[in-house]
Motif scaffolding. Structure first.
Motif, PDB file in Angstrom:
ATOM      1  N   THR A  17       0.827  -1.193   0.000  1.00  0.00           N
ATOM      2  CA  THR A  17       0.000   0.000   0.000  1.00  0.00           C
ATOM      3  C   THR A  17       0.865   1.247   0.000  1.00  0.00           C
ATOM      4  O   THR A  17       2.033   1.204   0.401  1.00  0.00           O
ATOM      5  CB  THR A  17      -0.903   0.040   1.242  1.00  0.00           C
ATOM      6  OG1 THR A  17      -0.079   0.127   2.407  1.00  0.00           O
ATOM      7  CG2 THR A  17      -1.805  -1.191   1.324  1.00  0.00           C
ATOM      8  N   LYS A  29      -3.201  -6.791   5.601  1.00  0.00           N
ATOM      9  CA  LYS A  29      -4.056  -7.209   4.510  1.00  0.00           C
ATOM     10  C   LYS A  29      -3.474  -8.476   3.921  1.00  0.00           C
ATOM     11  O   LYS A  29      -2.277  -8.552   3.690  1.00  0.00           O
ATOM     12  CB  LYS A  29      -4.097  -6.139   3.417  1.00  0.00           C
ATOM     13  CG  LYS A  29      -5.342  -5.344   3.356  1.00  0.00           C
ATOM     14  CD  LYS A  29      -5.361  -4.508   2.092  1.00  0.00           C
ATOM     15  CE  LYS A  29      -6.557  -3.619   2.110  1.00  0.00           C
ATOM     16  NZ  LYS A  29      -6.672  -2.837   0.889  1.00  0.00           N
ATOM     17  N   ARG A  33      -6.416 -10.183  -0.628  1.00  0.00           N
ATOM     18  CA  ARG A  33      -7.128  -8.890  -0.573  1.00  0.00           C
ATOM     19  C   ARG A  33      -6.387  -7.826  -1.376  1.00  0.00           C
ATOM     20  O   ARG A  33      -7.006  -7.002  -2.031  1.00  0.00           O
ATOM     21  CB  ARG A  33      -7.336  -8.439   0.857  1.00  0.00           C
ATOM     22  CG  ARG A  33      -8.446  -9.198   1.535  1.00  0.00           C
ATOM     23  CD  ARG A  33      -8.762  -8.580   2.881  1.00  0.00           C
ATOM     24  NE  ARG A  33      -9.801  -9.321   3.520  1.00  0.00           N
ATOM     25  CZ  ARG A  33     -11.044  -8.864   3.650  1.00  0.00           C
ATOM     26  NH1 ARG A  33     -11.372  -7.681   3.214  1.00  0.00           N
ATOM     27  NH2 ARG A  33     -11.948  -9.605   4.249  1.00  0.00           N
ATOM     28  N   ASP A  37      -8.025  -5.954  -4.483  1.00  0.00           N
ATOM     29  CA  ASP A  37      -8.026  -4.489  -4.592  1.00  0.00           C
ATOM     30  C   ASP A  37      -7.437  -4.043  -5.928  1.00  0.00           C
ATOM     31  O   ASP A  37      -7.986  -3.161  -6.600  1.00  0.00           O
ATOM     32  CB  ASP A  37      -7.224  -3.855  -3.456  1.00  0.00           C
ATOM     33  CG  ASP A  37      -7.948  -3.871  -2.129  1.00  0.00           C
ATOM     34  OD1 ASP A  37      -9.170  -4.136  -2.104  1.00  0.00           O
ATOM     35  OD2 ASP A  37      -7.285  -3.607  -1.108  1.00  0.00           O
ATOM     36  N   ASP A  41      -9.416  -2.136  -8.931  1.00  0.00           N
ATOM     37  CA  ASP A  41      -8.920  -0.861  -9.443  1.00  0.00           C
ATOM     38  C   ASP A  41      -8.841  -0.847 -10.968  1.00  0.00           C
ATOM     39  O   ASP A  41      -8.873   0.223 -11.578  1.00  0.00           O
ATOM     40  CB  ASP A  41      -7.541  -0.537  -8.865  1.00  0.00           C
ATOM     41  CG  ASP A  41      -7.600  -0.113  -7.414  1.00  0.00           C
ATOM     42  OD1 ASP A  41      -8.694   0.231  -6.920  1.00  0.00           O
ATOM     43  OD2 ASP A  41      -6.538  -0.130  -6.768  1.00  0.00           O
TER      44      ASP A  41
END
Length: 71
Positions: A17, A29, A33, A37, A41
């Motif tokens: 991240t 996370k 996950r 994500d 996106d």
């Protein structure tokens, strides 16, 4: 120091991240996950809405209490 777009690109490339890149800490996370994500996106808003409707159909018990704002 990268700009925001570059930071997002770097984070995705490293499967992490932007928060972790900046602070060195992150909310835990799972790998799946992060992958989910990143996949979300890449979708358009319409594709996300269609996918969410399919998930709600597949997992009706889970979606009963969801506060999703989608119809």
């Amino acid at each position: 120091m990268p700009n925001a777009d570059q930071a997002v690109f770097i984070a995705k490339s490293l499967n992490t991240t932007v928060e972790y890149l900046v602070t060195g800490t992150t909310i835990k996370k799972s790998h799946i996950r992060i992958r989910l994500d990143n996949f979300l996106d890449s979708l358009t808003e319409n594709e996300i809405e269609q996918s969410f409707k399919m998930l709600k159909t597949e997992f009706p018990r889970r979606s009963e209490n969801a506060q999703d704002g989608l119809t």
